[in-house]
Enzyme design. Structure first.
Site, PDB file in Angstrom:
ATOM      1  N   VAL A  39       5.065  17.165   8.732  1.00  0.00           N
ATOM      2  CA  VAL A  39       4.519  15.803   8.942  1.00  0.00           C
ATOM      3  C   VAL A  39       4.015  15.244   7.620  1.00  0.00           C
ATOM      4  O   VAL A  39       4.263  14.098   7.262  1.00  0.00           O
ATOM      5  CB  VAL A  39       3.332  15.855   9.935  1.00  0.00           C
ATOM      6  CG1 VAL A  39       2.670  14.499  10.066  1.00  0.00           C
ATOM      7  CG2 VAL A  39       3.770  16.367  11.283  1.00  0.00           C
ATOM      8  N   ASP A  40       3.349  16.079   6.846  1.00  0.00           N
ATOM      9  CA  ASP A  40       2.764  15.690   5.552  1.00  0.00           C
ATOM     10  C   ASP A  40       3.861  15.123   4.647  1.00  0.00           C
ATOM     11  O   ASP A  40       3.742  14.038   4.075  1.00  0.00           O
ATOM     12  CB  ASP A  40       2.132  16.940   4.935  1.00  0.00           C
ATOM     13  CG  ASP A  40       1.103  16.623   3.860  1.00  0.00           C
ATOM     14  OD1 ASP A  40       0.594  17.589   3.256  1.00  0.00           O
ATOM     15  OD2 ASP A  40       0.833  15.434   3.612  1.00  0.00           O
TER      16      ASP A  40
HETATM   17  N1  APR Z   1       6.791  13.641  13.474  1.00  0.00           N
HETATM   18  C1  APR Z   1       6.125  14.324  14.438  1.00  0.00           C
HETATM   19  N2  APR Z   1       5.928  15.655  14.418  1.00  0.00           N
HETATM   20  C2  APR Z   1       6.442  16.328  13.368  1.00  0.00           C
HETATM   21  C3  APR Z   1       7.145  15.694  12.310  1.00  0.00           C
HETATM   22  C4  APR Z   1       7.308  14.288  12.401  1.00  0.00           C
HETATM   23  N3  APR Z   1       7.956  13.583  11.445  1.00  0.00           N
HETATM   24  N4  APR Z   1       7.512  16.655  11.406  1.00  0.00           N
HETATM   25  C5  APR Z   1       7.068  17.833  11.890  1.00  0.00           C
HETATM   26  N5  APR Z   1       6.429  17.642  13.070  1.00  0.00           N
HETATM   27  C6  APR Z   1       5.799  18.635  13.950  1.00  0.00           C
HETATM   28  C7  APR Z   1       6.217  20.068  13.763  1.00  0.00           C
HETATM   29  O1  APR Z   1       7.379  20.340  14.527  1.00  0.00           O
HETATM   30  C8  APR Z   1       4.985  20.791  14.317  1.00  0.00           C
HETATM   31  O2  APR Z   1       5.082  20.883  15.725  1.00  0.00           O
HETATM   32  O3  APR Z   1       4.413  18.619  13.631  1.00  0.00           O
HETATM   33  C9  APR Z   1       3.815  19.860  13.982  1.00  0.00           C
HETATM   34  C10 APR Z   1       2.958  20.314  12.804  1.00  0.00           C
HETATM   35  O4  APR Z   1       3.793  20.944  11.861  1.00  0.00           O
HETATM   36  P1  APR Z   1       3.509  20.870  10.269  1.00  0.00           P
HETATM   37  O5  APR Z   1       3.896  19.542   9.775  1.00  0.00           O
HETATM   38  O6  APR Z   1       4.156  22.078   9.688  1.00  0.00           O
HETATM   39  O7  APR Z   1       1.918  20.970  10.131  1.00  0.00           O
HETATM   40  P2  APR Z   1       0.959  22.239  10.232  1.00  0.00           P
HETATM   41  O8  APR Z   1       1.475  23.289  11.125  1.00  0.00           O
HETATM   42  O9  APR Z   1      -0.390  21.636  10.497  1.00  0.00           O
HETATM   43  O10 APR Z   1       1.010  22.829   8.750  1.00  0.00           O
HETATM   44  C11 APR Z   1       0.456  22.042   7.710  1.00  0.00           C
HETATM   45  O11 APR Z   1       2.410  22.227   6.391  1.00  0.00           O
HETATM   46  O12 APR Z   1       3.600  20.418   5.742  1.00  0.00           O
HETATM   47  C12 APR Z   1       2.672  21.318   5.320  1.00  0.00           C
HETATM   48  O13 APR Z   1       1.351  20.152   3.686  1.00  0.00           O
HETATM   49  C13 APR Z   1       1.348  20.651   5.015  1.00  0.00           C
HETATM   50  O14 APR Z   1       0.439  22.643   4.091  1.00  0.00           O
HETATM   51  C14 APR Z   1       0.426  21.806   5.215  1.00  0.00           C
HETATM   52  C15 APR Z   1       1.032  22.534   6.403  1.00  0.00           C
END
Ligand code: APR
Length: 184
Positions: free
Chosen positions: A42-43
């Site tokens: 998501v980030d």
């Molecule tokens: N829209 C909605 N949901 C999303 C999207 C999107 N564009 N991209 C990913 N996801 C979902 C993933 O499938 C997961 O279920 O969001 C959820 C959270 O996944 P992550 O983005 O990996 O976040 P998190 O598990 O909190 O890990 C955070 O990952 O991206 C890095 O910089 C971030 O270091 C941090 C870590």
């Protein structure tokens, strides 16, 4: 498919499937890491689509209020940049297994603190991703119970925020959430 998903709390909470960056709400919540300087998931999507203004404001936060990074469970707010959303609320979820005694409380704090900042900024609609359930490895069933309880507890004390969207990238994630949510 996403329209067919149920709503909760008098339709204030909606469960949807898709890419959170496409949602036209007042604020989108970012599943950030403590550096606030971007990453994957998501980030990565929010910074890629939202553009450099978001990064610039995150950098400013690191140079002022949070020189050592954003602690797990806390939240900060920036512009939404090129996103349809006016704001991005950045929060740092717990890395599963890193702090077992506090991970549930810290995950709940991500939702609660994001909603508190949203209220401070007169946000009417907010979209959450499934915080910590991707790279940070939080089991989705447990995260569903924690996030739904935290959102429910906040919304029972607030009547300003009109719409909370829970946006799942994968249909299977939405199904797991619906099975383990504790809204009702
Ligand atoms: N829209 C909605 N949901 C999303 C999207 C999107 N564009 N991209 C990913 N996801 C979902 C993933 O499938 C997961 O279920 O969001 C959820 C959270 O996944 P992550 O983005 O990996 O976040 P998190 O598990 O909190 O890990 C955070 O990952 O991206 C890095 O910089 C971030 O270091 C941090 C870590």
């Amino acid at each position: 498919m996403s329209d067919a998903l149920p709503t909760f709390l008098d339709e204030r909470v909606r469960v949807l499937i898709g890419d959170i960056t496409t949602h036209d709400v007042t604020a989108i919540v970012n599943a950030a890491n403590s550096t606030l300087l971007g990453g994957g998931g998501v980030d990565g999507a929010i910074h890629r689509i939202g553009g450099p203004q978001i990064y610039a404001e995150c950098k400013q936060i690191r140079e002022t209020t949070h020189p050592n990074g954003l602690p797990t469970g806390e939240a900060v707010i920036t512009t939404g940049g090129n996103l349809a959303a006016q704001y991005v609320i950045h929060t740092v979820g717990p890395i599963y297994g890193r702090n077992p005694a506090r991970e549930a409380e810290l995950l709940a704090a991500c939702y609660d603190n994001s909603l508190r900042i949203a209220r401070q900024y007169a946000v009417l609609s907010i979209a959450f991703p499934s915080i910590s359930t991707g790279a940070f490895g939080y089991p989705k069933p447990a995260a569903a119970a924690i996030s739904s309880r935290a959102i429910r507890d906040f919304l029972t004390t607030d009547n300003q925020i009109r719409e909370v969207r829970l946006v799942f990238f994968h249909p299977s994630d939405a199904r797991v959430f619906l099975e383990y949510q504790e809204f009702e």
